[in-house]
Motif scaffolding. Structure first.
Motif, PDB file in Angstrom:
ATOM      1  N   SER A  34       0.835  -1.208   0.000  1.00 50.38           N
ATOM      2  CA  SER A  34       0.000   0.000   0.000  1.00 50.38           C
ATOM      3  C   SER A  34       0.864   1.250   0.000  1.00 50.38           C
ATOM      4  CB  SER A  34      -0.923   0.015   1.220  1.00 50.38           C
ATOM      5  OG  SER A  34      -1.857  -1.021   1.150  1.00 50.38           O
ATOM      6  N   VAL A  35       1.925   1.237   0.792  1.00 47.59           N
ATOM      7  CA  VAL A  35       2.841   2.388   0.834  1.00 47.59           C
ATOM      8  C   VAL A  35       3.372   2.672  -0.562  1.00 47.59           C
ATOM      9  CG1 VAL A  35       5.130   3.145   1.641  1.00 47.59           C
ATOM     10  CG2 VAL A  35       3.499   2.155   3.259  1.00 47.59           C
ATOM     11  N   LYS A  36       3.880   1.645  -1.221  1.00 49.29           N
ATOM     12  CA  LYS A  36       4.444   1.840  -2.564  1.00 49.29           C
ATOM     13  C   LYS A  36       3.375   2.289  -3.560  1.00 49.29           C
ATOM     14  CE  LYS A  36       7.034  -0.277  -6.273  1.00 49.29           C
ATOM     15  NZ  LYS A  36       7.413  -1.522  -6.908  1.00 49.29           N
ATOM     16  N   ALA A  37       2.191   1.688  -3.499  1.00 47.29           N
ATOM     17  CA  ALA A  37       1.119   2.066  -4.425  1.00 47.29           C
ATOM     18  C   ALA A  37       0.713   3.530  -4.221  1.00 47.29           C
ATOM     19  CB  ALA A  37      -0.089   1.150  -4.238  1.00 47.29           C
ATOM     20  N   ILE A  38       0.664   3.965  -2.982  1.00 44.03           N
ATOM     21  CA  ILE A  38       0.325   5.366  -2.700  1.00 44.03           C
ATOM     22  C   ILE A  38       1.419   6.279  -3.240  1.00 44.03           C
ATOM     23  CG2 ILE A  38       0.036   7.056  -0.836  1.00 44.03           C
ATOM     24  CD1 ILE A  38      -1.314   4.693   0.767  1.00 44.03           C
ATOM     25  N   GLN A  39       2.678   5.886  -3.074  1.00 43.78           N
ATOM     26  CA  GLN A  39       3.774   6.691  -3.611  1.00 43.78           C
ATOM     27  C   GLN A  39       3.648   6.828  -5.124  1.00 43.78           C
ATOM     28  OE1 GLN A  39       6.781   4.176  -1.873  1.00 43.78           O
ATOM     29  NE2 GLN A  39       7.345   5.744  -0.357  1.00 43.78           N
ATOM     30  N   GLU A  40       3.259   5.750  -5.794  1.00 44.03           N
ATOM     31  CA  GLU A  40       3.077   5.795  -7.244  1.00 44.03           C
ATOM     32  C   GLU A  40       1.918   6.705  -7.623  1.00 44.03           C
ATOM     33  OE1 GLU A  40       4.871   1.334  -8.151  1.00 44.03           O
ATOM     34  OE2 GLU A  40       2.694   1.587  -7.946  1.00 44.03           O
ATOM     35  N   LYS A  41       0.807   6.614  -6.899  1.00 44.70           N
ATOM     36  CA  LYS A  41      -0.345   7.472  -7.193  1.00 44.70           C
ATOM     37  C   LYS A  41      -0.003   8.943  -6.956  1.00 44.70           C
ATOM     38  CE  LYS A  41      -4.031   4.136  -6.467  1.00 44.70           C
ATOM     39  NZ  LYS A  41      -4.552   4.173  -7.821  1.00 44.70           N
ATOM     40  N   TYR A  42       0.753   9.193  -5.911  1.00 36.82           N
ATOM     41  CA  TYR A  42       1.192  10.562  -5.602  1.00 36.82           C
ATOM     42  C   TYR A  42       1.990  11.135  -6.780  1.00 36.82           C
ATOM     43  CZ  TYR A  42       3.733  14.305  -3.156  1.00 36.82           C
ATOM     44  OH  TYR A  42       4.262  15.507  -2.773  1.00 36.82           O
ATOM     45  N   GLN A  43       2.894  10.323  -7.319  1.00 38.50           N
ATOM     46  CA  GLN A  43       3.734  10.782  -8.429  1.00 38.50           C
ATOM     47  C   GLN A  43       2.911  11.070  -9.685  1.00 38.50           C
ATOM     48  OE1 GLN A  43       6.874  11.610  -8.083  1.00 38.50           O
ATOM     49  NE2 GLN A  43       6.877  10.870  -5.973  1.00 38.50           N
ATOM     50  N   GLY A  44       1.784  10.405  -9.823  1.00 39.63           N
ATOM     51  CA  GLY A  44       0.974  10.553 -11.030  1.00 39.63           C
ATOM     52  C   GLY A  44      -0.132  11.589 -10.920  1.00 39.63           C
ATOM     53  N   ASN A  45      -0.131  12.392  -9.868  1.00 39.21           N
ATOM     54  CA  ASN A  45      -1.220  13.353  -9.670  1.00 39.21           C
ATOM     55  C   ASN A  45      -0.650  14.670  -9.140  1.00 39.21           C
ATOM     56  OD1 ASN A  45      -3.586  14.714  -8.528  1.00 39.21           O
ATOM     57  ND2 ASN A  45      -4.622  12.754  -8.810  1.00 39.21           N
ATOM     58  N   GLU A  46      -1.085  15.759  -9.701  1.00 39.78           N
ATOM     59  CA  GLU A  46      -0.593  17.082  -9.307  1.00 39.78           C
ATOM     60  C   GLU A  46      -1.526  17.813  -8.342  1.00 39.78           C
ATOM     61  OE1 GLU A  46       2.406  18.345 -10.109  1.00 39.78           O
ATOM     62  OE2 GLU A  46       2.808  16.431 -11.115  1.00 39.78           O
ATOM     63  N   ASP A  47      -2.710  17.267  -8.086  1.00 37.75           N
ATOM     64  CA  ASP A  47      -3.678  17.916  -7.210  1.00 37.75           C
ATOM     65  C   ASP A  47      -3.134  17.977  -5.778  1.00 37.75           C
ATOM     66  OD1 ASP A  47      -6.097  18.972  -6.162  1.00 37.75           O
ATOM     67  OD2 ASP A  47      -6.781  16.936  -5.692  1.00 37.75           O
ATOM     68  N   PRO A  48      -2.978  19.193  -5.204  1.00 42.71           N
ATOM     69  CA  PRO A  48      -2.390  19.301  -3.861  1.00 42.71           C
ATOM     70  C   PRO A  48      -3.224  18.638  -2.763  1.00 42.71           C
ATOM     71  CG  PRO A  48      -3.055  21.474  -4.681  1.00 42.71           C
ATOM     72  CD  PRO A  48      -3.269  20.497  -5.792  1.00 42.71           C
ATOM     73  N   VAL A  49      -4.531  18.656  -2.888  1.00 43.90           N
ATOM     74  CA  VAL A  49      -5.383  18.020  -1.875  1.00 43.90           C
ATOM     75  C   VAL A  49      -5.210  16.499  -1.945  1.00 43.90           C
ATOM     76  CG1 VAL A  49      -7.766  17.658  -1.102  1.00 43.90           C
ATOM     77  CG2 VAL A  49      -7.029  19.930  -1.872  1.00 43.90           C
ATOM     78  N   PHE A  50      -5.221  15.956  -3.150  1.00 46.30           N
ATOM     79  CA  PHE A  50      -5.008  14.525  -3.337  1.00 46.30           C
ATOM     80  C   PHE A  50      -3.643  14.117  -2.792  1.00 46.30           C
ATOM     81  CE2 PHE A  50      -3.377  10.920  -5.760  1.00 46.30           C
ATOM     82  CZ  PHE A  50      -4.407  10.003  -5.597  1.00 46.30           C
ATOM     83  N   ARG A  51      -2.628  14.906  -3.092  1.00 48.20           N
ATOM     84  CA  ARG A  51      -1.272  14.594  -2.634  1.00 48.20           C
ATOM     85  C   ARG A  51      -1.184  14.611  -1.105  1.00 48.20           C
ATOM     86  NH1 ARG A  51       3.712  16.629  -5.985  1.00 48.20           N
ATOM     87  NH2 ARG A  51       3.701  14.884  -7.419  1.00 48.20           N
ATOM     88  N   MET A  52      -1.867  15.549  -0.470  1.00 48.70           N
ATOM     89  CA  MET A  52      -1.841  15.603   0.995  1.00 48.70           C
ATOM     90  C   MET A  52      -2.508  14.360   1.574  1.00 48.70           C
ATOM     91  SD  MET A  52      -0.940  16.858   3.825  1.00 48.70           S
ATOM     92  CE  MET A  52      -0.206  18.377   3.304  1.00 48.70           C
ATOM     93  N   ARG A  53      -3.610  13.958   0.985  1.00 45.79           N
ATOM     94  CA  ARG A  53      -4.270  12.729   1.435  1.00 45.79           C
ATOM     95  C   ARG A  53      -3.346  11.527   1.256  1.00 45.79           C
ATOM     96  NH1 ARG A  53      -9.074  11.463  -1.508  1.00 45.79           N
ATOM     97  NH2 ARG A  53      -9.434   9.908   0.071  1.00 45.79           N
TER      98      ARG A  53
END
Length: 144
Positions: A34-53
């Motif tokens: 899950s940690v790695k998958a979240i890191q990947e999703k973070y890298q693929g999204n520029e939305d600051p609210v999404f990134r904070m989540r």
């Protein structure tokens, strides 16, 4: 007589704190995935609210990784395991520190999450070797 039968002590022995089957590195691995998958999703999204989540949830998952690793380290593995696998203490130390590095204290780089998964894979390998040895039991003539 009835009272003593109701409250008589029964001796039970096990090589771990509870009968086998309650410990498994898979719990730590699932959270690390899950940690790695979240890191990947973070890298693929520029939305600051999404990134904070992503950061918040990743930190929670990384803490769960550490928890599950600590349970294995302190409750499952015993002195004979550490004698047979002298690298085990260092491996757990690296893995829990990597969970911190990949988690709350660390980066959002999926490569850090992969390092964590690699440490857990090594712990998993050793764990299953010890489980196989426990199923085979002691050799004839060796003390229990």
């Amino acid at each position: 007589m009835l009272f003593s039968r109701m409250f008589s002590a029964v001796e039970a022995t096990a090589h771990c704190d509870l009968p086998c089957g309650v410990y498994d590195p898979a719990q730590a691995r699932i959270e690390a995935e899950s940690v790695k998958a979240i890191q990947e999703k973070y890298q693929g999204n520029e939305d600051p609210v999404f990134r904070m989540r992503c950061v918040l949830i990743k930190e929670q998952r990384a803490d769960l990784v550490k928890h599950h690793l600590w349970v294995l380290w302190t409750d499952y593995f015993k002195p004979p395991h550490f004698e047979k696998y002298p690298q085990l203490h260092e491996l757990f130390n690296k893995a829990t520190k990597q969970a911190g590095a990949a988690g709350g204290k660390g980066s959002m780089d999926p490569a850090e999450g992969q390092k964590l998964l690699d440490h857990i894979a090594e712990i998993d390998r050793i764990f299953w070797e010890t489980k196989a040895a426990a199923v085979r039991g002691p050799r004839v003539g060796s003390p229990r």
